[in-house]
Design a protein around this motif. Structure first.
Motif, PDB file in Angstrom:
ATOM      1  N   THR A  60       0.191  -1.878  -8.705  1.00  0.00           N
ATOM      2  CA  THR A  60       1.045  -2.766  -7.450  1.00  0.00           C
ATOM      3  C   THR A  60       1.190  -4.194  -7.977  1.00  0.00           C
ATOM      4  O   THR A  60       2.265  -4.659  -7.914  1.00  0.00           O
ATOM      5  CB  THR A  60       0.216  -2.619  -6.412  1.00  0.00           C
ATOM      6  OG1 THR A  60       0.061  -1.142  -6.079  1.00  0.00           O
ATOM      7  CG2 THR A  60       0.809  -3.187  -5.255  1.00  0.00           C
ATOM      8  N   ASP A  72       0.903  -0.612   8.375  1.00  0.00           N
ATOM      9  CA  ASP A  72       0.845  -2.080   7.669  1.00  0.00           C
ATOM     10  C   ASP A  72       1.741  -3.181   7.983  1.00  0.00           C
ATOM     11  O   ASP A  72       1.634  -4.354   7.980  1.00  0.00           O
ATOM     12  CB  ASP A  72       0.796  -1.901   6.093  1.00  0.00           C
ATOM     13  CG  ASP A  72      -0.462  -1.171   5.791  1.00  0.00           C
ATOM     14  OD1 ASP A  72      -1.518  -1.145   6.415  1.00  0.00           O
ATOM     15  OD2 ASP A  72      -0.430  -0.300   4.757  1.00  0.00           O
ATOM     16  N   TYR A  85      -4.697  -7.625   5.173  1.00  0.00           N
ATOM     17  CA  TYR A  85      -4.834  -6.401   6.186  1.00  0.00           C
ATOM     18  C   TYR A  85      -6.098  -6.821   6.698  1.00  0.00           C
ATOM     19  O   TYR A  85      -6.517  -5.737   7.622  1.00  0.00           O
ATOM     20  CB  TYR A  85      -5.117  -5.086   4.939  1.00  0.00           C
ATOM     21  CG  TYR A  85      -6.350  -5.365   3.788  1.00  0.00           C
ATOM     22  CD1 TYR A  85      -7.754  -5.151   4.283  1.00  0.00           C
ATOM     23  CD2 TYR A  85      -5.998  -5.450   2.490  1.00  0.00           C
ATOM     24  CE1 TYR A  85      -8.471  -5.147   3.216  1.00  0.00           C
ATOM     25  CE2 TYR A  85      -6.838  -5.366   1.667  1.00  0.00           C
ATOM     26  CZ  TYR A  85      -8.256  -4.960   2.181  1.00  0.00           C
ATOM     27  OH  TYR A  85      -9.257  -5.087   1.084  1.00  0.00           O
ATOM     28  N   TRP A 109      -5.375   4.377  -1.516  1.00  0.00           N
ATOM     29  CA  TRP A 109      -4.695   2.973  -1.621  1.00  0.00           C
ATOM     30  C   TRP A 109      -3.996   2.824  -0.184  1.00  0.00           C
ATOM     31  O   TRP A 109      -2.928   2.786  -0.118  1.00  0.00           O
ATOM     32  CB  TRP A 109      -3.855   3.093  -2.903  1.00  0.00           C
ATOM     33  CG  TRP A 109      -2.922   1.731  -3.145  1.00  0.00           C
ATOM     34  CD1 TRP A 109      -1.720   1.737  -3.147  1.00  0.00           C
ATOM     35  CD2 TRP A 109      -3.794   0.478  -3.396  1.00  0.00           C
ATOM     36  NE1 TRP A 109      -1.372   0.324  -3.410  1.00  0.00           N
ATOM     37  CE2 TRP A 109      -2.631  -0.447  -3.633  1.00  0.00           C
ATOM     38  CE3 TRP A 109      -5.065   0.010  -3.254  1.00  0.00           C
ATOM     39  CZ2 TRP A 109      -2.948  -1.833  -3.900  1.00  0.00           C
ATOM     40  CZ3 TRP A 109      -5.061  -1.356  -3.525  1.00  0.00           C
ATOM     41  CH2 TRP A 109      -4.289  -2.161  -3.827  1.00  0.00           C
ATOM     42  N   VAL A 169     -10.842  -2.440   0.640  1.00  0.00           N
ATOM     43  CA  VAL A 169     -10.514  -1.408  -0.239  1.00  0.00           C
ATOM     44  C   VAL A 169     -11.705  -1.603  -1.427  1.00  0.00           C
ATOM     45  O   VAL A 169     -11.518  -2.368  -1.903  1.00  0.00           O
ATOM     46  CB  VAL A 169      -9.105  -1.613  -0.818  1.00  0.00           C
ATOM     47  CG1 VAL A 169      -8.672  -0.302  -1.695  1.00  0.00           C
ATOM     48  CG2 VAL A 169      -8.035  -1.350   0.664  1.00  0.00           C
ATOM     49  N   GLU A 176      -4.327  -0.757  -7.765  1.00  0.00           N
ATOM     50  CA  GLU A 176      -4.137  -2.171  -7.719  1.00  0.00           C
ATOM     51  C   GLU A 176      -3.403  -2.826  -8.718  1.00  0.00           C
ATOM     52  O   GLU A 176      -2.766  -3.719  -8.669  1.00  0.00           O
ATOM     53  CB  GLU A 176      -5.680  -2.909  -7.386  1.00  0.00           C
ATOM     54  CG  GLU A 176      -5.130  -4.522  -6.967  1.00  0.00           C
ATOM     55  CD  GLU A 176      -6.359  -5.054  -6.352  1.00  0.00           C
ATOM     56  OE1 GLU A 176      -6.338  -6.163  -6.042  1.00  0.00           O
ATOM     57  OE2 GLU A 176      -7.354  -4.531  -6.353  1.00  0.00           O
ATOM     58  N   THR A 210      -4.898   0.678   3.830  1.00  0.00           N
ATOM     59  CA  THR A 210      -5.877  -0.195   4.634  1.00  0.00           C
ATOM     60  C   THR A 210      -6.933   0.618   5.179  1.00  0.00           C
ATOM     61  O   THR A 210      -6.327   1.608   6.065  1.00  0.00           O
ATOM     62  CB  THR A 210      -4.892  -1.096   5.809  1.00  0.00           C
ATOM     63  OG1 THR A 210      -3.956  -1.578   5.341  1.00  0.00           O
ATOM     64  CG2 THR A 210      -5.993  -1.927   6.633  1.00  0.00           C
ATOM     65  N   CYS A 257      -1.282  -5.645   0.645  1.00  0.00           N
ATOM     66  CA  CYS A 257      -2.539  -5.240   0.113  1.00  0.00           C
ATOM     67  C   CYS A 257      -3.631  -6.484  -0.144  1.00  0.00           C
ATOM     68  O   CYS A 257      -4.601  -6.037  -0.531  1.00  0.00           O
ATOM     69  CB  CYS A 257      -2.246  -4.421  -1.205  1.00  0.00           C
ATOM     70  SG  CYS A 257      -1.657  -5.409  -2.630  1.00  0.00           S
ATOM     71  N   CYS A 262       1.157   3.184   5.976  1.00  0.00           N
ATOM     72  CA  CYS A 262       1.847   1.960   5.463  1.00  0.00           C
ATOM     73  C   CYS A 262       2.696   1.157   6.508  1.00  0.00           C
ATOM     74  O   CYS A 262       3.326   0.233   6.738  1.00  0.00           O
ATOM     75  CB  CYS A 262       2.542   2.126   4.082  1.00  0.00           C
ATOM     76  SG  CYS A 262       3.867   3.322   4.004  1.00  0.00           S
ATOM     77  N   PHE A 294       0.597  -1.304  -0.102  1.00  0.00           N
ATOM     78  CA  PHE A 294      -0.008  -0.147  -0.088  1.00  0.00           C
ATOM     79  C   PHE A 294       1.084   1.050   0.067  1.00  0.00           C
ATOM     80  O   PHE A 294       2.182   1.189   0.384  1.00  0.00           O
ATOM     81  CB  PHE A 294      -0.893  -0.010   1.179  1.00  0.00           C
ATOM     82  CG  PHE A 294      -2.158  -0.791   1.149  1.00  0.00           C
ATOM     83  CD1 PHE A 294      -2.998  -0.596  -0.084  1.00  0.00           C
ATOM     84  CD2 PHE A 294      -2.426  -1.878   2.023  1.00  0.00           C
ATOM     85  CE1 PHE A 294      -4.070  -1.338  -0.164  1.00  0.00           C
ATOM     86  CE2 PHE A 294      -3.747  -2.462   2.063  1.00  0.00           C
ATOM     87  CZ  PHE A 294      -4.720  -2.240   1.015  1.00  0.00           C
TER      88      PHE A 294
END
Length: 778
Positions: free
Chosen positions: A150, A501, A182, A433, A459, A147, A435, A177, A498, A131
């Motif tokens: 990524t 995360d 998450y 983008w 998301v 997404e 959580t 992600c 992040c 993310f």
């Protein structure tokens, strides 16, 4: 919680379906199916190989396929083996790997391969920190969804990692992600909130006007955004925080017992925590008996004589003490302080005209507002000691404050107090983008956590060219029902930083997020704590967050001990023309281009040999050519004598009473020296020892060429020792040579040579970097 196939970690799915690059080309060159090269088992073929050039692409593709087919890097916890959890801090997938990544991951891979050869059960893995705002902005610029970008980048990085020969267990690689990941990031947030460690409050915060998001204090670099270099502004917003400061004392005190952290690392972490012992004093403001200011003074200053009281611009008491004119002057000072928070604090300020009286002694001091005083540290009020503190002296000189004689002695007597400079952790961000924070805001019920069974809050599908505003700009996302009363409510639209995360990423990797994962002690019992945590020194502050979480999870009985990481090893950066190589600076060198031309093993050896890890590496073509010459010397030496090494493979062992030959002693000495350098995290020294052994073996080969009847046992054992020691550094070539000389199975599974010489295998030192002398790379 059952997961669909699309919820499985993306890295594991990608690594499973990827065929190592170059396999098809190898098949075409070999003229055989299945990735097999031409038969090299006959003596004529081996003799030809001695003079043939080394085909790096074919050899590397062949052994990457063999490793994958054999599953030789899959971790299996076995109580008969010593476990070794080797973790690399993972990349942010915002493009292809660069040489900084190559250094990080090859350094970690060397240790993983070495420990397997020592007989340990090794888990080697990392996480994709997936993310983040950079991919959101890059996706918008490309007109695609974050997404999609990524996952495209993750697939590209995974191919590059396989091509480098990194020995990860891909079943334990996680991606932040993925909903399977998450979902538990959100669970952790709610558990911290249950324990009173997450709170929401309005605060003056760092704001990047370019990125349209708040920034944590650690993300401000010299007053600018860490990502885009835009000057930071100040905004008052209601945001989410983690009460990191509550654990400052225990994390500071326990840090000195962390023998697996070098003194350098401990000092940096202690500086981040900022433990500051001193004294506190209470002052009453003349004319305002209802206002008491508590001031803090560092212990090293309190024997001097105080001259003034300095109050931070943001101190709440100032609202009742300042005139309207002074309050008007305060507002721009607050803004300037926020923009220059990380720079050298300026000496701006003004005399309030007030006088503070120390409650016990009656000492009177003038009260100044001083921009350099941090409102978030200690009490937000400092005592100025110009005779002891250079900054206080500069402030006094600028504002013409009378200073007491330096040897007058302090008339103040305060109470002992210790404060810490580390701040509570701002974890909410205004981006899409990321959580989603699992909270619903209800007018009747207030802040309501999303029930555990309703996690993850997913998301939403993000369309290209999403306007600024994060999830608040996504149509329909904020609309929700209150989990308590069922009435219409508003979903929290901030996302988690992040850093939050990845704060538990090594725990997720330890388990691999199996379908029955429940974030409980049994999920981590096989592999935790981390035995060897490795990443760049520029990411060292993460370690404070990991240690904080370890303390909390230990209190929750999730972890059996409070320190989740036994040994932290960092490395310095890769430089190009004296500047750190990074995408941010636009000065990266592509690993793919080097691998295409020279091969992965040449690249690995160059990066490992150029400097020991605690020194920076200056990228150079000369270093690349030196690595290439070393590997070609090994290739020519071993392939030229592969037949005679094969013929001694089944020879009876030497009489135990016989004296070892000079070559036996040289090989054993090289094995011991390489082992010592490995254990001390000095990989450049390992390769220098390998080069020395090559020269010794070449001399012995020359001597034996003139003595056809002389025994070859010592020479053959020396060649085997050379190939096994090469395996952690140049694994593809080592496997090919191991096969050439008749080695059994894979060299990746062969015993480390020092074990075969009956030398005791040293356990991993408590502090491999302690006392490390960083000599210039040979």
């Amino acid at each position: 919680m059952g997961l669909s196939r699309t919820d499985r970690p993306i890295a594991a799915r990608t690594a499973t379906r990827l065929r190592p690059p170059g396999v098809a080309a190898a098949e075409q060159r070999a003229g055989t199916p299945g990735g097999k090269l031409r038969d090299m088992s006959g003596p004529d073929a081996r003799a030809a190989a001695a003079t043939a050039s080394y085909d790096a692409a074919a050899v590397e593709a062949k052994w990457q396929a063999r490793w994958a087919d054999a599953g030789c890097f899959k971790a299996t916890a076995d109580e008969r083996q010593r476990k070794f959890f080797n973790f690399d801090g993972g990349p942010f997938p915002n493009g292809a790997l660069h040489m900084g990544h190559v250094r990080t991951f090859t350094l970690g891979d060397v240790m993983a391969r070495y420990r397997r050869m020592c007989g340990d059960a090794v888990l080697y893995c990392f996480e994709f920190d997936a993310f983040g705002l950079p991919n959101e902005l890059a996706a918008n610029a490309l007109g695609i969804a974050p997404e999609e970008l990524t996952r495209r980048n993750i697939a590209q990085m995974t191919r590059q990692m396989i091509r480098l020969g990194l020995s990860y267990d891909w079943d334990h690689v996680v991606t932040t992600c993925d909903p399977a990941y998450y979902r538990w990031t959100q669970w952790l947030f709610l558990k911290l909130r249950e324990r009173g460690l997450v709170y929401r409050m309005p605060a003056e915060l760092n704001w990047c006007p370019s990125c349209h998001t708040t920034l944590a204090h650690m993300q401000v670099d010299d007053g600018c955004c860490w990502r885009c270099d835009t000057p930071v502004e100040s905004r008052k917003l209601t945001q989410w925080f983690v009460a990191l400061g509550r654990y400052s004392a225990i994390l500071s005190d326990s840090l000195e017992r962390m023998e697996g952290f070098s003194p350098r690392v401990r000092n940096v972490l202690q500086g981040f925590i900022g433990k500051t012992p001193g004294l506190e004093f209470d002052f009453v403001i003349r004319g305002h008996p209802e206002v008491t200011l508590t001031a803090f003074a560092r212990a090293e200053y309190v024997d001097a004589v105080p001259s003034y009281l300095a109050v931070a611009p943001g101190h709440p008491a100032l609202a009742d003490l300042l005139t309207r004119t002074q309050a008007d002057a305060l507002r721009p000072m607050n803004q300037r302080r926020r923009a220059q928070a990380a720079a050298q604090p300026p000496l701006d300020g003004f005399d309030t005209g007030l006088e503070a009286v120390e409650a016990h002694t009656g000492v009177r001091l003038p009260v100044f507002v001083a921009r350099h005083v941090d409102p978030a540290f200690a009490t937000g009020v400092e005592i100025g000691y110009p005779a002891a503190d250079p900054r206080a002296r500069q402030f006094a000189e600028r504002h013409k404050i009378a200073c007491a004689p330096p040897n007058a002695g302090s008339p103040l007597k305060g109470r002992p107090a210790t404060h810490y400079r580390v701040r509570d952790w701002l974890v909410s961000r205004q981006r899409a983008w990321g959580t989603p924070i699992p909270i619903v805001h209800c007018e009747a019920c207030g802040e309501v956590p999303v029930p555990e069974q309703a996690l993850p809050v997913r998301v939403p599908i993000l369309t290209p060219n999403l306007p600024p505003g994060g999830l608040a700009a996504v149509p329909g996302f904020a609309a929700a029902q209150c989990p308590c009363c069922g009435k219409p409510a508003r979903r929290e639209t901030d996302t988690l930083d992040c850093y939050f995360d990845v704060v538990w990423c090594f725990l997720a990797c330890a388990n691999g997020l199996k379908p029955d994962f429940k974030f409980q002690a049994s999920d981590f019992a096989d592999w935790t704590p981390v035995d060897w945590f490795h990443n760049g020194l520029d990411s060292l502050f993460y370690m404070h967050l990991y240690r904080f979480l370890g303390q909390v999870l230990h209190e929750m009985a999730v972890l059996p001990e409070p320190e989740p990481i036994r040994c932290y090893i960092g490395h310095d950066a890769v430089l190009l023309d004296g500047r750190k190589m990074s995408k941010h600076h636009g000065n990266v060198v592509s690993p793919d281009a080097v691998i295409e031309k020279e091969g992965a093993d040449v690249l690995r050896v160059h990066v490992l040999w150029s400097a020991n890890p605690l020194k920076s590496v200056e990228w150079s073509q000369a270093g690349l050519q030196r690595a290439k010459r070393l590997l070609l010397d090994v290739w020519k030496l071993v392939t030229r004598h592969a037949l005679e090494v094969r013929t001694t493979a089944d020879a009876p062992p030497m009489d135990a009473s016989a004296q070892p030959s000079p070559l036996d002693k040289a090989a054993a000495r090289a094995a011991r020296r390489v082992t010592e350098f490995l254990e001390r995290y000095q990989y450049a020294g390992c390769l220098q020892e390998i080069q020395t052994l090559i020269v010794r073996l070449e001399a012995e080969a020359e001597r034996l060429s003139n003595r056809p009847s002389a025994p070859r046992d010592s020479f053959a054992n020396g060649i085997r020792c050379l190939v096994t020691m090469l395996a952690p550094f140049a694994p593809h070539m080592a496997e090919e040579l191991w096969e050439e000389i008749g080695g059994k199975d894979l060299v990746a599974r062969a015993p480390w040579p020092i074990l075969a010489t009956d030398a005791p295998h040293a356990a991993m030192p408590k502090n491999p970097a302690r006392g490390q002398r960083e000599a210039a790379a040979p």
